[in-house]
Design an enzyme around this catalytic site. Structure first.
Site, PDB file in Angstrom:
ATOM      1  N   TYR A 106       0.845  -1.197   0.000  1.00  0.00           N
ATOM      2  CA  TYR A 106       0.000   0.000   0.000  1.00  0.00           C
ATOM      3  C   TYR A 106       0.876   1.242   0.000  1.00  0.00           C
ATOM      4  CZ  TYR A 106      -4.177  -2.697   1.222  1.00  0.00           C
ATOM      5  OH  TYR A 106      -5.224  -3.567   1.206  1.00  0.00           O
ATOM      6  N   TYR A 145      -0.277  -9.868   0.283  1.00  0.00           N
ATOM      7  CA  TYR A 145       0.714  -9.235   1.170  1.00  0.00           C
ATOM      8  C   TYR A 145       0.678  -9.871   2.559  1.00  0.00           C
ATOM      9  CZ  TYR A 145      -3.293  -6.358   2.782  1.00  0.00           C
ATOM     10  OH  TYR A 145      -4.498  -5.923   3.257  1.00  0.00           O
ATOM     11  N   ARG A 155      -2.577 -12.068   3.233  1.00  0.00           N
ATOM     12  CA  ARG A 155      -3.927 -11.798   2.754  1.00  0.00           C
ATOM     13  C   ARG A 155      -4.081 -12.239   1.301  1.00  0.00           C
ATOM     14  NH1 ARG A 155      -7.544  -8.463   4.119  1.00  0.00           N
ATOM     15  NH2 ARG A 155      -8.735 -10.328   3.632  1.00  0.00           N
ATOM     16  N   HIS A 158      -7.055  -8.726  -2.818  1.00  0.00           N
ATOM     17  CA  HIS A 158      -8.396  -8.185  -2.547  1.00  0.00           C
ATOM     18  C   HIS A 158      -8.435  -6.692  -2.839  1.00  0.00           C
ATOM     19  CE1 HIS A 158      -6.086  -7.564   1.157  1.00  0.00           C
ATOM     20  NE2 HIS A 158      -6.802  -6.465   1.293  1.00  0.00           N
ATOM     21  N   HIS A 160     -10.531  -3.169  -1.493  1.00  0.00           N
ATOM     22  CA  HIS A 160     -11.389  -2.611  -0.445  1.00  0.00           C
ATOM     23  C   HIS A 160     -12.392  -1.653  -1.082  1.00  0.00           C
ATOM     24  CE1 HIS A 160      -8.950  -3.866   3.078  1.00  0.00           C
ATOM     25  NE2 HIS A 160      -7.949  -3.807   2.227  1.00  0.00           N
TER      26      HIS A 160
HETATM   27 FE   LIG Z   1      -6.069  -4.791   2.376  1.00  0.00          FE
END
Ligand SMILES: [Fe+2]
Length: 237
Positions: A106, A145, A155, A158, A160
């Site tokens: 991110y 990640y 994870r 995905h 969000h």
């Molecule tokens: Fe996330």
């Protein structure tokens, strides 16, 4: 007329995630320890500030064109509709998207894991549904990640999402996954939705009619706000 009304919500059918989910460690501190209090909604809460088309530019829905160069990764198109529990489209709804880049990082100070940032990718976009409840994004498929929930916690890929109604009090948040991800069985967040059928409704599907030849794979995903086919929402409902 008192000018007050209490919000009413469809009863939980038992398939929404528990707010306190032991396998997802952060929920131990985040989950409320006391029952929620329903706040009356006055005119201010249900009418303003309005979120409308004038705040969203057409280019905001293309996350691959926010910088001078193109981001690295697998370009993808995502489209679908926002529907209510009776299958009726929900028009003029603000849909916001945030995500990791293709390397699973991110662009946020809170993410310091050693995967590369992409100078051409911020990972945030938004659009407003049209009169038929349709939305469309162009972006990069995010990478998996690691997170520190437990040893080897990773994870699944995905996206969000946040959806706003006509006021700030009408906000819903969820995540969308990709078909066939090998991390589903190891992800406490995905598994916090206990109903297997409900988990399937959090996964988009590849659609060759959305796919653009020689350019980008296309996926479809519908957000269903209420009723038997409701998308699993995070947080209090
Ligand atoms: Fe996330």
């Amino acid at each position: 007329m008192t000018g007050l009304s209490l919000p009413r919500y469809a009863p939980d059918t038992g398939t929404h995630p528990d707010l306190d989910w032991p396998d997802y460690r952060s929920t131990r501190l985040r989950a409320p320890s006391r029952p929620p209090v329903l706040l009356p909604q006055r005119l201010t809460e249900v009418t303003g500030p309005l979120l409308g088309e004038d705040r969203v530019a057409p280019g905001d829905s293309d996350l691959t064109r926010q910088h001078p160069g193109e981001p690295l990764g697998e370009r993808m198109i995502l489209t679908g509709r926002v529907l209510d529990g009776d299958g009726r489209p929900v028009p003029h709804t603000l849909v916001e998207l945030w995500q990791a880049n293709a390397a699973g990082r991110y662009a946020h100070a809170g993410d310091q894991h050693p995967a590369p940032l992409d100078p051409n990718f911020t990972g945030a976009g938004r659009c407003v549904t049209d009169g038929e409840g349709r939305y469309r994004f162009v972006t990069i498929k995010p990478g998996a990640y690691p997170w520190r929930n437990h040893l080897n916690a990773w994870r699944p890929r995905h996206l969000h999402f946040s959806l706003f109604g006509r006021a700030f009090t009408q906000r819903l948040v969820t995540q969308m996954y990709f078909p066939g991800d090998p991390l589903f069985d190891h992800d406490p967040i995905f598994r916090s939705v206990r109903d297997p059928a409900a988990r399937q409704r959090m996964i988009c599907r590849l659609d060759l009619d959305v796919t653009e030849p020689e350019w980008a794979l296309g996926y479809r995903f519908d957000f269903v706000l209420r009723g038997r086919d409701a998308t699993r929402w995070e947080g209090p409902r």
